[in-house]
Design a protein around this motif. Structure first.
Motif, PDB file in Angstrom:
ATOM      1  N   ALA A  92     -21.859 -21.348  19.725  1.00  0.00           N
ATOM      2  CA  ALA A  92     -22.877 -22.262  19.205  1.00  0.00           C
ATOM      3  C   ALA A  92     -22.568 -23.722  19.525  1.00  0.00           C
ATOM      4  CB  ALA A  92     -23.034 -22.075  17.701  1.00  0.00           C
ATOM      5  N   ALA A  93     -21.319 -24.117  19.514  1.00  0.00           N
ATOM      6  CA  ALA A  93     -20.962 -25.514  19.734  1.00  0.00           C
ATOM      7  C   ALA A  93     -20.619 -25.833  21.189  1.00  0.00           C
ATOM      8  CB  ALA A  93     -19.785 -25.886  18.843  1.00  0.00           C
ATOM      9  N   ALA A  94     -20.794 -24.880  22.092  1.00  0.00           N
ATOM     10  CA  ALA A  94     -20.451 -25.114  23.500  1.00  0.00           C
ATOM     11  C   ALA A  94     -21.348 -26.196  24.093  1.00  0.00           C
ATOM     12  CB  ALA A  94     -20.575 -23.831  24.305  1.00  0.00           C
ATOM     13  N   ALA A  95     -20.724 -27.128  24.815  1.00  0.00           N
ATOM     14  CA  ALA A  95     -21.468 -28.178  25.513  1.00  0.00           C
ATOM     15  C   ALA A  95     -21.746 -27.677  26.921  1.00  0.00           C
ATOM     16  CB  ALA A  95     -20.655 -29.466  25.543  1.00  0.00           C
ATOM     17  N   LEU A  96     -22.993 -27.322  27.178  1.00  0.00           N
ATOM     18  CA  LEU A  96     -23.370 -26.611  28.391  1.00  0.00           C
ATOM     19  C   LEU A  96     -24.621 -27.235  28.980  1.00  0.00           C
ATOM     20  CD1 LEU A  96     -22.689 -23.909  29.946  1.00  0.00           C
ATOM     21  CD2 LEU A  96     -24.335 -22.821  28.427  1.00  0.00           C
ATOM     22  N   ALA A  97     -24.659 -27.346  30.304  1.00  0.00           N
ATOM     23  CA  ALA A  97     -25.852 -27.857  30.993  1.00  0.00           C
ATOM     24  C   ALA A  97     -26.079 -27.037  32.246  1.00  0.00           C
ATOM     25  CB  ALA A  97     -25.675 -29.323  31.352  1.00  0.00           C
TER      26      ALA A  97
ATOM     27  N   ALA B 272     -14.800 -15.120  31.087  1.00  0.00           N
ATOM     28  CA  ALA B 272     -14.944 -16.162  30.069  1.00  0.00           C
ATOM     29  C   ALA B 272     -14.334 -17.451  30.590  1.00  0.00           C
ATOM     30  CB  ALA B 272     -14.249 -15.746  28.775  1.00  0.00           C
ATOM     31  N   VAL B 273     -14.962 -18.567  30.211  1.00  0.00           N
ATOM     32  CA  VAL B 273     -14.446 -19.893  30.528  1.00  0.00           C
ATOM     33  C   VAL B 273     -14.367 -20.650  29.220  1.00  0.00           C
ATOM     34  CG1 VAL B 273     -14.793 -22.027  31.824  1.00  0.00           C
ATOM     35  CG2 VAL B 273     -15.557 -19.845  32.801  1.00  0.00           C
ATOM     36  N   ASP B 274     -13.208 -21.273  28.956  1.00  0.00           N
ATOM     37  CA  ASP B 274     -12.977 -22.013  27.722  1.00  0.00           C
ATOM     38  C   ASP B 274     -12.448 -23.391  28.078  1.00  0.00           C
ATOM     39  OD1 ASP B 274     -12.592 -22.683  25.050  1.00  0.00           O
ATOM     40  OD2 ASP B 274     -10.778 -21.475  24.818  1.00  0.00           O
ATOM     41  N   VAL B 275     -13.076 -24.429  27.538  1.00  0.00           N
ATOM     42  CA  VAL B 275     -12.669 -25.802  27.824  1.00  0.00           C
ATOM     43  C   VAL B 275     -12.194 -26.460  26.540  1.00  0.00           C
ATOM     44  CG1 VAL B 275     -13.378 -28.051  28.700  1.00  0.00           C
ATOM     45  CG2 VAL B 275     -14.348 -25.970  29.697  1.00  0.00           C
ATOM     46  N   GLU B 276     -10.982 -26.992  26.588  1.00  0.00           N
ATOM     47  CA  GLU B 276     -10.429 -27.788  25.506  1.00  0.00           C
ATOM     48  C   GLU B 276      -9.928 -29.076  26.125  1.00  0.00           C
ATOM     49  OE1 GLU B 276      -7.365 -25.502  23.648  1.00  0.00           O
ATOM     50  OE2 GLU B 276      -8.754 -24.023  22.858  1.00  0.00           O
ATOM     51  N   SER B 277      -9.547 -30.015  25.321  1.00  0.00           N
ATOM     52  CA  SER B 277      -9.067 -31.295  25.822  1.00  0.00           C
ATOM     53  C   SER B 277      -7.920 -31.088  26.814  1.00  0.00           C
ATOM     54  CB  SER B 277      -8.587 -32.160  24.653  1.00  0.00           C
ATOM     55  OG  SER B 277      -8.096 -33.376  25.132  1.00  0.00           O
ATOM     56  N   GLY B 278      -8.134 -31.476  28.065  1.00  0.00           N
ATOM     57  CA  GLY B 278      -7.091 -31.408  29.080  1.00  0.00           C
ATOM     58  C   GLY B 278      -6.892 -30.066  29.749  1.00  0.00           C
TER      59      GLY B 278
ATOM     60  N   SER C 268     -25.499 -22.236  38.687  1.00  0.00           N
ATOM     61  CA  SER C 268     -24.283 -22.841  38.186  1.00  0.00           C
ATOM     62  C   SER C 268     -24.556 -23.552  36.865  1.00  0.00           C
ATOM     63  CB  SER C 268     -23.692 -23.822  39.208  1.00  0.00           C
ATOM     64  OG  SER C 268     -24.514 -24.946  39.361  1.00  0.00           O
ATOM     65  N   LEU C 269     -23.479 -23.717  36.103  1.00  0.00           N
ATOM     66  CA  LEU C 269     -23.534 -24.403  34.818  1.00  0.00           C
ATOM     67  C   LEU C 269     -22.381 -25.383  34.738  1.00  0.00           C
ATOM     68  CD1 LEU C 269     -24.031 -21.382  32.372  1.00  0.00           C
ATOM     69  CD2 LEU C 269     -25.761 -23.048  33.032  1.00  0.00           C
ATOM     70  N   ASP C 270     -22.587 -26.477  34.020  1.00  0.00           N
ATOM     71  CA  ASP C 270     -21.508 -27.386  33.647  1.00  0.00           C
ATOM     72  C   ASP C 270     -21.124 -27.054  32.210  1.00  0.00           C
ATOM     73  OD1 ASP C 270     -21.176 -28.911  35.949  1.00  0.00           O
ATOM     74  OD2 ASP C 270     -22.717 -30.341  35.365  1.00  0.00           O
ATOM     75  N   LEU C 271     -19.830 -26.836  31.977  1.00  0.00           N
ATOM     76  CA  LEU C 271     -19.308 -26.564  30.642  1.00  0.00           C
ATOM     77  C   LEU C 271     -18.290 -27.640  30.326  1.00  0.00           C
ATOM     78  CD1 LEU C 271     -19.037 -24.666  28.153  1.00  0.00           C
ATOM     79  CD2 LEU C 271     -17.229 -23.483  29.439  1.00  0.00           C
ATOM     80  N   ASP C 272     -18.566 -28.457  29.302  1.00  0.00           N
ATOM     81  CA  ASP C 272     -17.681 -29.561  28.957  1.00  0.00           C
ATOM     82  C   ASP C 272     -16.819 -29.297  27.738  1.00  0.00           C
ATOM     83  OD1 ASP C 272     -18.571 -31.063  31.093  1.00  0.00           O
ATOM     84  OD2 ASP C 272     -20.139 -32.045  29.939  1.00  0.00           O
TER      85      ASP C 272
ATOM     86  N   MET D  77     -23.572 -34.940  31.843  1.00  0.00           N
ATOM     87  CA  MET D  77     -24.765 -34.141  31.849  1.00  0.00           C
ATOM     88  C   MET D  77     -24.699 -33.011  30.831  1.00  0.00           C
ATOM     89  SD  MET D  77     -26.630 -32.461  35.047  1.00  0.00           S
ATOM     90  CE  MET D  77     -27.994 -31.400  34.747  1.00  0.00           C
ATOM     91  N   ALA D  78     -23.679 -32.985  29.981  1.00  0.00           N
ATOM     92  CA  ALA D  78     -23.546 -31.921  29.003  1.00  0.00           C
ATOM     93  C   ALA D  78     -24.606 -32.053  27.923  1.00  0.00           C
ATOM     94  CB  ALA D  78     -22.165 -31.968  28.370  1.00  0.00           C
ATOM     95  N   LEU D  79     -25.061 -30.913  27.439  1.00  0.00           N
ATOM     96  CA  LEU D  79     -26.043 -30.889  26.377  1.00  0.00           C
ATOM     97  C   LEU D  79     -25.367 -30.438  25.100  1.00  0.00           C
ATOM     98  CD1 LEU D  79     -28.940 -29.070  28.238  1.00  0.00           C
ATOM     99  CD2 LEU D  79     -28.663 -31.514  27.901  1.00  0.00           C
ATOM    100  N   ALA D  80     -25.755 -31.011  23.995  1.00  0.00           N
ATOM    101  CA  ALA D  80     -25.252 -30.564  22.710  1.00  0.00           C
ATOM    102  C   ALA D  80     -25.944 -29.256  22.346  1.00  0.00           C
ATOM    103  CB  ALA D  80     -25.518 -31.624  21.652  1.00  0.00           C
ATOM    104  N   PHE D  81     -25.479 -28.596  21.308  1.00  0.00           N
ATOM    105  CA  PHE D  81     -26.088 -27.351  20.855  1.00  0.00           C
ATOM    106  C   PHE D  81     -27.566 -27.563  20.578  1.00  0.00           C
ATOM    107  CE2 PHE D  81     -26.553 -23.335  18.954  1.00  0.00           C
ATOM    108  CZ  PHE D  81     -27.314 -23.500  17.824  1.00  0.00           C
ATOM    109  N   GLN D  82     -28.359 -26.648  21.045  1.00  0.00           N
ATOM    110  CA  GLN D  82     -29.802 -26.691  20.832  1.00  0.00           C
ATOM    111  C   GLN D  82     -30.246 -25.364  20.251  1.00  0.00           C
ATOM    112  OE1 GLN D  82     -31.920 -27.598  24.407  1.00  0.00           O
ATOM    113  NE2 GLN D  82     -30.415 -29.057  25.074  1.00  0.00           N
ATOM    114  N   PRO D  83     -31.388 -25.339  19.563  1.00  0.00           N
ATOM    115  CA  PRO D  83     -31.906 -24.058  19.100  1.00  0.00           C
ATOM    116  C   PRO D  83     -32.231 -23.159  20.274  1.00  0.00           C
ATOM    117  CG  PRO D  83     -33.261 -25.907  18.311  1.00  0.00           C
ATOM    118  CD  PRO D  83     -32.190 -26.459  19.187  1.00  0.00           C
ATOM    119  N   ALA D  84     -32.342 -21.868  20.023  1.00  0.00           N
ATOM    120  CA  ALA D  84     -32.595 -20.893  21.086  1.00  0.00           C
ATOM    121  C   ALA D  84     -33.799 -21.260  21.932  1.00  0.00           C
ATOM    122  CB  ALA D  84     -32.767 -19.492  20.485  1.00  0.00           C
ATOM    123  N   GLU D  85     -34.872 -21.775  21.303  1.00  0.00           N
ATOM    124  CA  GLU D  85     -36.056 -22.126  22.076  1.00  0.00           C
ATOM    125  C   GLU D  85     -35.727 -23.191  23.121  1.00  0.00           C
ATOM    126  OE1 GLU D  85     -36.186 -22.853  18.453  1.00  0.00           O
ATOM    127  OE2 GLU D  85     -36.316 -20.691  18.331  1.00  0.00           O
ATOM    128  N   GLY D  86     -34.859 -24.127  22.801  1.00  0.00           N
ATOM    129  CA  GLY D  86     -34.481 -25.186  23.725  1.00  0.00           C
ATOM    130  C   GLY D  86     -33.734 -24.657  24.940  1.00  0.00           C
TER     131      GLY D  86
END
Length: 153
Positions: A43-48, A90-96, A55-59, A1-10
């Motif tokens: 800017a590149a955070a995958a967030l939904a 702050a929450v930071d997600v990296e591989s693993g 709540s938010l999902d951060l991938d 359900m993660a979203l890619a970067f979107q413009p501010a309006e999105g």
């Protein structure tokens, strides 16, 4: 359900009631939801967003959250759930790995499956990795500075 970067309006549409502003140096978006919730997102955070908007999902990548004392909020990553009440963290997600750091207030961090949990205070962080214990640590200043610099702080 993660979203890619979107413009501010999105993002304003993704999180109803939130006003998005794009900032520079570094490039990021700040979402002011007008209800005591401010989300500073790389800017590149995958967030939904999740319904209701508590709540938010951060991938991938990192976000910095400010929550007013009267509200609670959760960030769900592939490895952890960070639950807060009135704080800056702050929450930071990296591989693993999912890392959570508290600037101010208290944050409870549990494994995504709920099998264990820790409580973090100001200056404390935890790295959540599969198969490793949740160990609360005072993060060294260079690590804190590097993380917060990603949000222009």
């Amino acid at each position: 359900m993660a979203l890619a970067f979107q413009p501010a309006e999105g993002w304003a549409q993704t999180l109803p009631g939130c006003k998005a502003t794009t900032l520079q140096d570094p490039v990021r978006e700040v979402l002011d939801c007008g209800n005591g919730l401010i989300i500073d997102k790389e800017a590149a955070a995958a967030l939904a967003s999740q319904a209701p908007q508590r709540s938010l999902d951060l991938d991938d990548r990192a976000i910095l959250i400010e929550v007013s004392p009267r509200d609670s909020f959760q960030v769900l990553t592939p490895h952890a759930i960070a639950t807060v009440r009135g704080t800056v963290f702050a929450v930071d997600v990296e591989s693993g790995t999912s890392s959570v750091f508290v600037v101010d207030g208290k944050v409870e961090v549990s494994r995504r499956d709920g099998s264990s949990a820790v409580l973090l205070g100001p200056g404390e962080g935890v790295d959540v990795r599969p198969g490793e214990p949740l160990t609360v640590r005072n993060w060294p200043q260079p690590r804190v500075d590097a993380l917060l610099a990603r949000f222009g702080r």
